[in-house]
Scaffold this active site. Sequence first.
Site, PDB file in Angstrom:
ATOM      1  N   ASP A  62       0.867  -1.185   0.000  1.00  0.00           N
ATOM      2  CA  ASP A  62       0.000   0.000   0.000  1.00  0.00           C
ATOM      3  C   ASP A  62       0.900   1.229   0.000  1.00  0.00           C
ATOM      4  O   ASP A  62       1.488   1.580   1.020  1.00  0.00           O
ATOM      5  CB  ASP A  62      -0.904  -0.036   1.236  1.00  0.00           C
ATOM      6  CG  ASP A  62      -1.601   1.291   1.519  1.00  0.00           C
ATOM      7  OD1 ASP A  62      -1.780   2.084   0.571  1.00  0.00           O
ATOM      8  OD2 ASP A  62      -1.975   1.523   2.682  1.00  0.00           O
ATOM      9  N   SER A  81       2.413   9.424   2.243  1.00  0.00           N
ATOM     10  CA  SER A  81       3.474   9.648   3.224  1.00  0.00           C
ATOM     11  C   SER A  81       4.171   8.373   3.673  1.00  0.00           C
ATOM     12  O   SER A  81       5.276   8.436   4.219  1.00  0.00           O
ATOM     13  CB  SER A  81       2.916  10.369   4.457  1.00  0.00           C
ATOM     14  OG  SER A  81       1.891   9.596   5.064  1.00  0.00           O
ATOM     15  N   LEU A 136       4.778   3.871   2.872  1.00  0.00           N
ATOM     16  CA  LEU A 136       4.557   2.586   2.217  1.00  0.00           C
ATOM     17  C   LEU A 136       4.348   1.549   3.310  1.00  0.00           C
ATOM     18  O   LEU A 136       5.146   1.458   4.250  1.00  0.00           O
ATOM     19  CB  LEU A 136       5.769   2.188   1.368  1.00  0.00           C
ATOM     20  CG  LEU A 136       5.798   0.742   0.856  1.00  0.00           C
ATOM     21  CD1 LEU A 136       4.695   0.508  -0.175  1.00  0.00           C
ATOM     22  CD2 LEU A 136       7.164   0.390   0.270  1.00  0.00           C
ATOM     23  N   LYS A 137       3.251   0.796   3.219  1.00  0.00           N
ATOM     24  CA  LYS A 137       3.022  -0.302   4.150  1.00  0.00           C
ATOM     25  C   LYS A 137       2.951  -1.596   3.351  1.00  0.00           C
ATOM     26  O   LYS A 137       2.322  -1.636   2.284  1.00  0.00           O
ATOM     27  CB  LYS A 137       1.730  -0.092   4.942  1.00  0.00           C
ATOM     28  CG  LYS A 137       1.795   1.100   5.878  1.00  0.00           C
ATOM     29  CD  LYS A 137       0.690   1.091   6.918  1.00  0.00           C
ATOM     30  CE  LYS A 137      -0.664   1.315   6.307  1.00  0.00           C
ATOM     31  NZ  LYS A 137      -1.724   1.455   7.351  1.00  0.00           N
ATOM     32  N   TYR A 158     -19.763   6.190  -7.835  1.00  0.00           N
ATOM     33  CA  TYR A 158     -19.291   7.151  -8.824  1.00  0.00           C
ATOM     34  C   TYR A 158     -19.760   6.778 -10.231  1.00  0.00           C
ATOM     35  O   TYR A 158     -19.690   5.606 -10.618  1.00  0.00           O
ATOM     36  CB  TYR A 158     -17.767   7.210  -8.825  1.00  0.00           C
ATOM     37  CG  TYR A 158     -17.135   8.105  -7.782  1.00  0.00           C
ATOM     38  CD1 TYR A 158     -17.758   8.327  -6.555  1.00  0.00           C
ATOM     39  CD2 TYR A 158     -15.903   8.709  -8.017  1.00  0.00           C
ATOM     40  CE1 TYR A 158     -17.164   9.132  -5.599  1.00  0.00           C
ATOM     41  CE2 TYR A 158     -15.309   9.511  -7.061  1.00  0.00           C
ATOM     42  CZ  TYR A 158     -15.932   9.724  -5.855  1.00  0.00           C
ATOM     43  OH  TYR A 158     -15.349  10.527  -4.918  1.00  0.00           O
ATOM     44  N   ASP A 216      -7.251   3.565  -2.979  1.00  0.00           N
ATOM     45  CA  ASP A 216      -7.178   3.336  -1.534  1.00  0.00           C
ATOM     46  C   ASP A 216      -8.565   3.385  -0.907  1.00  0.00           C
ATOM     47  O   ASP A 216      -8.917   2.535  -0.061  1.00  0.00           O
ATOM     48  CB  ASP A 216      -6.226   4.327  -0.863  1.00  0.00           C
ATOM     49  CG  ASP A 216      -6.531   5.781  -1.200  1.00  0.00           C
ATOM     50  OD1 ASP A 216      -7.274   6.053  -2.170  1.00  0.00           O
ATOM     51  OD2 ASP A 216      -6.011   6.673  -0.485  1.00  0.00           O
ATOM     52  N   ARG A 217      -9.383   4.351  -1.330  1.00  0.00           N
ATOM     53  CA  ARG A 217     -10.748   4.430  -0.823  1.00  0.00           C
ATOM     54  C   ARG A 217     -11.556   3.210  -1.261  1.00  0.00           C
ATOM     55  O   ARG A 217     -12.332   2.644  -0.478  1.00  0.00           O
ATOM     56  CB  ARG A 217     -11.413   5.716  -1.300  1.00  0.00           C
ATOM     57  CG  ARG A 217     -10.821   6.980  -0.707  1.00  0.00           C
ATOM     58  CD  ARG A 217     -11.310   8.229  -1.412  1.00  0.00           C
ATOM     59  NE  ARG A 217     -12.757   8.398  -1.257  1.00  0.00           N
ATOM     60  CZ  ARG A 217     -13.496   9.218  -2.012  1.00  0.00           C
ATOM     61  NH1 ARG A 217     -12.932   9.918  -2.992  1.00  0.00           N
ATOM     62  NH2 ARG A 217     -14.793   9.327  -1.803  1.00  0.00           N
TER      63      ARG A 217
END
Length: 247
Positions: A7, A11, A13-14, A93, A102-103
């Site tokens: 991910d 800010s 990276l995971k 949408y 991400d959402r």
Amino acid sequence: MSEWLFDLGNSRLKFAPLREDGGIGEIVAVAHDGTAFAAGWDAALPARFDAACFASVAATELRVILLDTLARRCGRVSAATTLRHCDGVEIAYAEPQRLGVDRFLTLLAAHARGAGASLVVGVGTALTLDLVDAHGRHRGGRIAPSPALMREALHRRARQLPTDGGDYAEFADDTVDALASGCEGAALALVDRSRDAARDLLGGERPRLLLHGGGAQALASRLDGAEPAPALVLEGLARWARMAPPA
């Protein structure tokens, strides 16, 4: 097959291994400055693994660095993309690709948790809110500056106003506390208003409140019933990877 999930946010990276049961292994978080990762960031990765699945909302430079690293270590790399229908979720949408991946992934994760409707709140660079009902229908969302971004914007215009520090109070008697209280209070008010509006939209059902992102912890204690969900994007990415959705 060994597979890892990545991910890449604005800010941090995971990343974590995808377990055989579909869950997520130990998560590693790496900060970045928007153009590069800290030296040795990939030390926690195995030398070789079978596949990688990533989601990125970060700058192109960082995405290229990540992809170059993954290409040297695994045989298959896939990118998660927003789809109108996936894993029981339907995006609101008109142009689903305009919803950040991400959402989208947090909606998959929230719906997979069950227990009715969820209001998903991400507190990172932006403050994002998305409502998904018990049937998996995304009912839309909101985007606003996060408290951290509000303070950075104020600091750019008025250098004497610090970007961090201060304690929350309903009526602060110090400038730094007033900054923390005003910026966090704006976020809290938007979340509370959205939760009330969601309840009305859902015919009286109060949605569960899921918080994720680097700034979520600062808000969680002042939001009644908030559930911290720090790995929500990776949870959704695990769902996406297992579903192997069509293009």
